[in-house]
Design a protein around this motif. Sequence first.
Motif, PDB file in Angstrom:
ATOM      1  N   ASP A  82      -2.645  10.855 -28.330  1.00  0.00           N
ATOM      2  CA  ASP A  82      -3.397  11.928 -27.687  1.00  0.00           C
ATOM      3  C   ASP A  82      -3.478  11.610 -26.194  1.00  0.00           C
ATOM      4  OD1 ASP A  82      -5.158  13.814 -26.769  1.00  0.00           O
ATOM      5  OD2 ASP A  82      -6.879  13.107 -27.948  1.00  0.00           O
ATOM      6  N   LEU A  83      -2.775  12.360 -25.375  1.00  0.00           N
ATOM      7  CA  LEU A  83      -2.734  12.069 -23.945  1.00  0.00           C
ATOM      8  C   LEU A  83      -4.067  12.362 -23.261  1.00  0.00           C
ATOM      9  CD1 LEU A  83       0.829  13.329 -22.957  1.00  0.00           C
ATOM     10  CD2 LEU A  83       0.081  11.048 -23.685  1.00  0.00           C
ATOM     11  N   GLY A  84      -4.955  13.054 -23.935  1.00  0.00           N
ATOM     12  CA  GLY A  84      -6.279  13.283 -23.386  1.00  0.00           C
ATOM     13  C   GLY A  84      -7.198  12.074 -23.525  1.00  0.00           C
ATOM     14  N   ASP A  85      -6.761  11.094 -24.300  1.00  0.00           N
ATOM     15  CA  ASP A  85      -7.520   9.864 -24.496  1.00  0.00           C
ATOM     16  C   ASP A  85      -6.938   8.792 -23.567  1.00  0.00           C
ATOM     17  OD1 ASP A  85      -9.288   8.267 -26.797  1.00  0.00           O
ATOM     18  OD2 ASP A  85      -7.712   7.058 -25.882  1.00  0.00           O
ATOM     19  N   VAL A  86      -7.784   8.188 -22.734  1.00  0.00           N
ATOM     20  CA  VAL A  86      -7.293   7.253 -21.722  1.00  0.00           C
ATOM     21  C   VAL A  86      -6.582   6.061 -22.358  1.00  0.00           C
ATOM     22  CG1 VAL A  86      -9.489   5.997 -21.587  1.00  0.00           C
ATOM     23  CG2 VAL A  86      -7.921   5.951 -19.640  1.00  0.00           C
ATOM     24  N   THR A  87      -7.068   5.610 -23.509  1.00  0.00           N
ATOM     25  CA  THR A  87      -6.443   4.472 -24.185  1.00  0.00           C
ATOM     26  C   THR A  87      -5.037   4.815 -24.667  1.00  0.00           C
ATOM     27  OG1 THR A  87      -8.633   3.830 -24.956  1.00  0.00           O
ATOM     28  CG2 THR A  87      -6.756   2.754 -25.989  1.00  0.00           C
ATOM     29  N   GLU A  88      -4.921   5.948 -25.332  1.00  0.00           N
ATOM     30  CA  GLU A  88      -3.623   6.335 -25.872  1.00  0.00           C
ATOM     31  C   GLU A  88      -2.664   6.747 -24.761  1.00  0.00           C
ATOM     32  OE1 GLU A  88      -3.795   8.849 -29.294  1.00  0.00           O
ATOM     33  OE2 GLU A  88      -5.487   7.756 -30.167  1.00  0.00           O
ATOM     34  N   TYR A  89      -3.203   7.308 -23.691  1.00  0.00           N
ATOM     35  CA  TYR A  89      -2.366   7.630 -22.532  1.00  0.00           C
ATOM     36  C   TYR A  89      -1.785   6.341 -21.949  1.00  0.00           C
ATOM     37  CZ  TYR A  89      -0.846   9.856 -18.174  1.00  0.00           C
ATOM     38  OH  TYR A  89      -0.087  10.329 -17.122  1.00  0.00           O
ATOM     39  N   THR A  90      -2.602   5.301 -21.906  1.00  0.00           N
ATOM     40  CA  THR A  90      -2.140   4.012 -21.389  1.00  0.00           C
ATOM     41  C   THR A  90      -1.014   3.442 -22.239  1.00  0.00           C
ATOM     42  OG1 THR A  90      -4.319   3.517 -20.462  1.00  0.00           O
ATOM     43  CG2 THR A  90      -2.861   1.655 -20.852  1.00  0.00           C
ATOM     44  N   ILE A  91      -1.154   3.549 -23.567  1.00  0.00           N
ATOM     45  CA  ILE A  91      -0.097   3.064 -24.457  1.00  0.00           C
ATOM     46  C   ILE A  91       1.192   3.844 -24.235  1.00  0.00           C
ATOM     47  CG2 ILE A  91       0.589   2.860 -26.875  1.00  0.00           C
ATOM     48  CD1 ILE A  91      -2.353   2.323 -27.529  1.00  0.00           C
ATOM     49  N   GLY A 148      -3.911  13.005 -19.690  1.00  0.00           N
ATOM     50  CA  GLY A 148      -3.120  14.224 -19.601  1.00  0.00           C
ATOM     51  C   GLY A 148      -3.582  15.196 -20.663  1.00  0.00           C
ATOM     52  N   ALA A 149      -2.666  16.003 -21.117  1.00  0.00           N
ATOM     53  CA  ALA A 149      -3.004  16.983 -22.156  1.00  0.00           C
ATOM     54  C   ALA A 149      -1.876  17.034 -23.171  1.00  0.00           C
ATOM     55  CB  ALA A 149      -3.226  18.366 -21.540  1.00  0.00           C
ATOM     56  N   GLY A 150      -2.254  17.174 -24.426  1.00  0.00           N
ATOM     57  CA  GLY A 150      -1.252  17.322 -25.472  1.00  0.00           C
ATOM     58  C   GLY A 150      -1.088  16.063 -26.307  1.00  0.00           C
ATOM     59  N   GLU A 151      -0.332  16.225 -27.382  1.00  0.00           N
ATOM     60  CA  GLU A 151      -0.039  15.127 -28.304  1.00  0.00           C
ATOM     61  C   GLU A 151       1.414  14.708 -28.122  1.00  0.00           C
ATOM     62  OE1 GLU A 151      -1.328  14.591 -32.776  1.00  0.00           O
ATOM     63  OE2 GLU A 151       0.574  15.707 -32.696  1.00  0.00           O
ATOM     64  N   LEU A 152       1.632  13.444 -27.814  1.00  0.00           N
ATOM     65  CA  LEU A 152       2.980  12.916 -27.607  1.00  0.00           C
ATOM     66  C   LEU A 152       3.392  12.101 -28.821  1.00  0.00           C
ATOM     67  CD1 LEU A 152       5.337  12.588 -25.528  1.00  0.00           C
ATOM     68  CD2 LEU A 152       4.267  10.415 -24.876  1.00  0.00           C
TER      69      LEU A 152
END
Length: 384
Positions: A82-91, A148-152
């Motif tokens: 989830d790019l809206g989550d700072v942790t998952e965006y970092t990964i 960010g926004a969206g699911e990667l």
Amino acid sequence: EILSQFCSAMLFSHAMQRLLPSVDYADRTSLNAALKAVVQRLRRGRVISLQADRHRAADVSRMVKALTSFNPGNPSGRYCLDLGDVTEYTIAERCLVLATWESQVALARDLVDTTQSGCLMPLRNVALDTEMVKISQDWELPGDGCTGAGELRFDYSTILRAKPGKRGQQVENALQIFFDAGCTFDVKQDAILGISHLLQLTAEELERILLHFPELQQRVEVAHALAGRCVEFGTPLLDVNTGVFCKLSPSSVYPFVRAALVERMGILSVIDYMHVQHDPYNRFELNLALSDERILVVLLTKLAQEEDGINLVNCSYSEARLTIHGEYTIPGTWVTSCPRVGVAYFTFLSEDRYVEWEYRKQVATEELGWVVALTDGEQNEEAE
């Protein structure tokens, strides 16, 4: 730790969200222990007096687990972020940096490109929400660099394989603990993936690790992550009769397991080129827009030209017009100018007397990056 002493749970949770991604994860074990101690202190302290604060502590715990379980030394695996989550965006950001770095290393080493993208990028099946992404070294994550926004979604499948080497005693001890420990298999999976970058595994050792897990899904996930750590890539891993992968499940189920591995790792990392005529794995549906599948079409067209007999049968091509399904002939010109659109369907056949074993060994080694390529006769000699 200083933050936990002076901040409220709400402020601490917010600060952790912003600061955790900037922490150096070189010593992930020590970091994980320190952060868990902080969370436990918060849970025990007076600041955790409200249910909302307990939820914030749970959020911090989730962030700690997500970031510390990510292994940058061996990031191979399946991701849904989830790019809206700072942790998952970092990964996601770290995976992209690692993929770009890996592509440059592979280029410098002149490694065989078996990637889906065709630019040595080890990311496969990249999708942002419902849109497929054409990955390249220039692609950037959407967002402001923090969220960010969206699911990667994507699969990371490394092409930098482990080389034979002597393992340290600590690694040997860790492997022994892995087999002997009485913890859950979920914990064991996290543990073996956490040290996977330190491993150089023989096919026999990899098989033992995979079959240690009772659940088929776990076997597939661990196989995806550890395949690049096997120093015997080729026949010992991929052989359709005796290889490690074919032992992951009963033969009746293996076609589905193999399809899952192909999706995650790519057809060129799973196909047994030495026995490409073996039924039912000799039936192909290959998307020519994808580099790895296009390469396989070229290799099998070359093989059909090299070996006697009628090899490519039941052929069809989605872009061919005025042809009946199964009556299309794949032209020899595809060897040098294979189209980049459409889907090719065919079955590959070969009689044993026409198999050019030495040619197949050469292709497997030079074009597919096999380390060990054995003929049936050589395998029988080894078995004896």
